[in-house]
Structure formats: C-alpha cells, structure tokens
Design a protein around this motif. Structure first.
Motif, PDB file in Angstrom:
ATOM      1  N   ASN A  13       0.825  -1.195   0.000  1.00 27.83           N
ATOM      2  CA  ASN A  13       0.000   0.000   0.000  1.00 27.83           C
ATOM      3  C   ASN A  13       0.870   1.261   0.000  1.00 27.83           C
ATOM      4  OD1 ASN A  13      -2.278   1.505  -0.008  1.00 27.83           O
ATOM      5  ND2 ASN A  13      -2.806   1.165   2.141  1.00 27.83           N
ATOM      6  N   ALA A  14       1.983   1.224   0.693  1.00 27.42           N
ATOM      7  CA  ALA A  14       2.885   2.374   0.717  1.00 27.42           C
ATOM      8  C   ALA A  14       3.514   2.610  -0.651  1.00 27.42           C
ATOM      9  CB  ALA A  14       3.970   2.153   1.770  1.00 27.42           C
ATOM     10  N   SER A  15       3.880   1.545  -1.337  1.00 24.75           N
ATOM     11  CA  SER A  15       4.489   1.717  -2.660  1.00 24.75           C
ATOM     12  C   SER A  15       3.453   2.181  -3.685  1.00 24.75           C
ATOM     13  CB  SER A  15       5.150   0.423  -3.118  1.00 24.75           C
ATOM     14  OG  SER A  15       4.184  -0.583  -3.294  1.00 24.75           O
ATOM     15  N   ILE A  16       2.222   1.747  -3.571  1.00 24.41           N
ATOM     16  CA  ILE A  16       1.169   2.209  -4.471  1.00 24.41           C
ATOM     17  C   ILE A  16       0.912   3.692  -4.251  1.00 24.41           C
ATOM     18  CG2 ILE A  16      -1.308   2.037  -4.946  1.00 24.41           C
ATOM     19  CD1 ILE A  16      -1.047  -0.968  -4.513  1.00 24.41           C
ATOM     20  N   THR A  17       0.883   4.112  -3.010  1.00 25.25           N
ATOM     21  CA  THR A  17       0.667   5.523  -2.699  1.00 25.25           C
ATOM     22  C   THR A  17       1.804   6.376  -3.247  1.00 25.25           C
ATOM     23  OG1 THR A  17      -0.508   4.890  -0.688  1.00 25.25           O
ATOM     24  CG2 THR A  17       0.262   7.160  -0.831  1.00 25.25           C
ATOM     25  N   ALA A  18       3.029   5.919  -3.100  1.00 22.12           N
ATOM     26  CA  ALA A  18       4.178   6.681  -3.605  1.00 22.12           C
ATOM     27  C   ALA A  18       4.190   6.718  -5.127  1.00 22.12           C
ATOM     28  CB  ALA A  18       5.472   6.070  -3.077  1.00 22.12           C
ATOM     29  N   SER A  19       3.804   5.628  -5.770  1.00 26.00           N
ATOM     30  CA  SER A  19       3.819   5.612  -7.236  1.00 26.00           C
ATOM     31  C   SER A  19       2.712   6.488  -7.815  1.00 26.00           C
ATOM     32  CB  SER A  19       3.708   4.192  -7.757  1.00 26.00           C
ATOM     33  OG  SER A  19       2.456   3.645  -7.430  1.00 26.00           O
ATOM     34  N   LYS A  20       1.606   6.636  -7.128  1.00 24.26           N
ATOM     35  CA  LYS A  20       0.527   7.512  -7.600  1.00 24.26           C
ATOM     36  C   LYS A  20       0.988   8.967  -7.657  1.00 24.26           C
ATOM     37  CE  LYS A  20      -3.536   4.880  -6.229  1.00 24.26           C
ATOM     38  NZ  LYS A  20      -4.706   4.846  -5.331  1.00 24.26           N
ATOM     39  N   ARG A  21       1.863   9.348  -6.769  1.00 18.34           N
ATOM     40  CA  ARG A  21       2.369  10.716  -6.765  1.00 18.34           C
ATOM     41  C   ARG A  21       3.252  10.999  -7.977  1.00 18.34           C
ATOM     42  NH1 ARG A  21       4.683  10.488  -0.920  1.00 18.34           N
ATOM     43  NH2 ARG A  21       2.757  10.086   0.199  1.00 18.34           N
ATOM     44  N   TRP A  22       3.999  10.008  -8.418  1.00 18.51           N
ATOM     45  CA  TRP A  22       5.004  10.209  -9.461  1.00 18.51           C
ATOM     46  C   TRP A  22       4.521   9.860 -10.861  1.00 18.51           C
ATOM     47  CZ3 TRP A  22       9.344  12.778  -8.819  1.00 18.51           C
ATOM     48  CH2 TRP A  22       9.811  12.949  -7.526  1.00 18.51           C
ATOM     49  N   ILE A  23       3.414   9.170 -11.010  1.00 17.98           N
ATOM     50  CA  ILE A  23       3.039   8.634 -12.317  1.00 17.98           C
ATOM     51  C   ILE A  23       2.727   9.729 -13.338  1.00 17.98           C
ATOM     52  CG2 ILE A  23       0.558   8.301 -11.991  1.00 17.98           C
ATOM     53  CD1 ILE A  23       1.173   5.414 -13.118  1.00 17.98           C
ATOM     54  N   GLY A  24       2.112  10.802 -12.934  1.00 15.81           N
ATOM     55  CA  GLY A  24       1.810  11.893 -13.869  1.00 15.81           C
ATOM     56  C   GLY A  24       3.065  12.586 -14.362  1.00 15.81           C
ATOM     57  N   SER A  25       3.946  12.872 -13.432  1.00 17.07           N
ATOM     58  CA  SER A  25       5.193  13.544 -13.785  1.00 17.07           C
ATOM     59  C   SER A  25       6.068  12.659 -14.675  1.00 17.07           C
ATOM     60  CB  SER A  25       5.964  13.917 -12.523  1.00 17.07           C
ATOM     61  OG  SER A  25       7.191  14.517 -12.846  1.00 17.07           O
ATOM     62  N   LEU A  26       6.150  11.388 -14.345  1.00 15.89           N
ATOM     63  CA  LEU A  26       6.955  10.471 -15.152  1.00 15.89           C
ATOM     64  C   LEU A  26       6.369  10.282 -16.544  1.00 15.89           C
ATOM     65  CD1 LEU A  26       7.905   7.742 -12.536  1.00 15.89           C
ATOM     66  CD2 LEU A  26       9.369   9.501 -13.507  1.00 15.89           C
ATOM     67  N   GLY A  27       5.050  10.312 -16.647  1.00 15.29           N
ATOM     68  CA  GLY A  27       4.414  10.212 -17.954  1.00 15.29           C
ATOM     69  C   GLY A  27       4.739  11.409 -18.838  1.00 15.29           C
ATOM     70  N   ILE A  28       4.692  12.591 -18.261  1.00 21.72           N
ATOM     71  CA  ILE A  28       5.008  13.800 -19.027  1.00 21.72           C
ATOM     72  C   ILE A  28       6.471  13.813 -19.445  1.00 21.72           C
ATOM     73  CG2 ILE A  28       5.207  16.316 -18.842  1.00 21.72           C
ATOM     74  CD1 ILE A  28       2.640  16.212 -17.128  1.00 21.72           C
ATOM     75  N   TRP A  29       7.366  13.460 -18.533  1.00 19.50           N
ATOM     76  CA  TRP A  29       8.794  13.413 -18.872  1.00 19.50           C
ATOM     77  C   TRP A  29       9.077  12.332 -19.914  1.00 19.50           C
ATOM     78  CZ3 TRP A  29      12.532  16.798 -18.153  1.00 19.50           C
ATOM     79  CH2 TRP A  29      12.375  17.758 -17.166  1.00 19.50           C
TER      80      TRP A  29
END
Length: 73
Positions: A13-29
């Motif tokens: 659950n902690a890794s899912i929460t952390a990945s949700k924060r970064w997924i938009g930024s990583l997609g744009i980059w």
C-alpha cells in the motif's frame, strides 16, 4: 490541541501511494523524452523508413521520393 494518530500501512500500500504521486510527472517526462528522441533521430534513414513514414498524418512527408538511380548506395 490536535492529537497525532499513526496509521499502519502495508509495504504494498505504501508503494502504491508513492507511485501515484510520481506517475503523472513520469508520464510527461517520458512523452517529452520520446518526442525529443524522435526529433533527434528523424534524420536517420532507418527511423524515417521504419517509423516516421508509417505515422498516419505525417507519413507522406517522411516518404523517400528520391529515385533509386540518384542514390549513391
């Protein structure tokens, strides 16, 4: 005064929460890096022939219209 309460989280659950924060930024980059790579590699014949000429709207721009008799190799 507010009271602090800690909630336990499973590692999944902690890794899912952390990945949700970064997924938009990583997609744009990632999209930007892919566009930049295509722009830089658009002068190579392999990229033109195998990828850019098959794009539906821009394909005719990247097609090789030079006759075979005018090509040195």
């Amino acid at each position: 005064m507010a009271r602090l309460s800690f909630q336990s989280q499973t590692p999944l659950n902690a890794s899912i929460t952390a990945s949700k924060r970064w997924i938009g930024s990583l997609g744009i980059w990632g999209a930007g890096a892919g566009t930049a790579a295509l722009f830089v590699l658009s002068v190579t014949p392999l990229v033109k022939r195998e990828f850019l000429s098959k794009v539906p709207v821009l394909g005719s721009y990247y097609e090789d219209k030079i006759p075979a008799s005018d090509k040195p190799f």
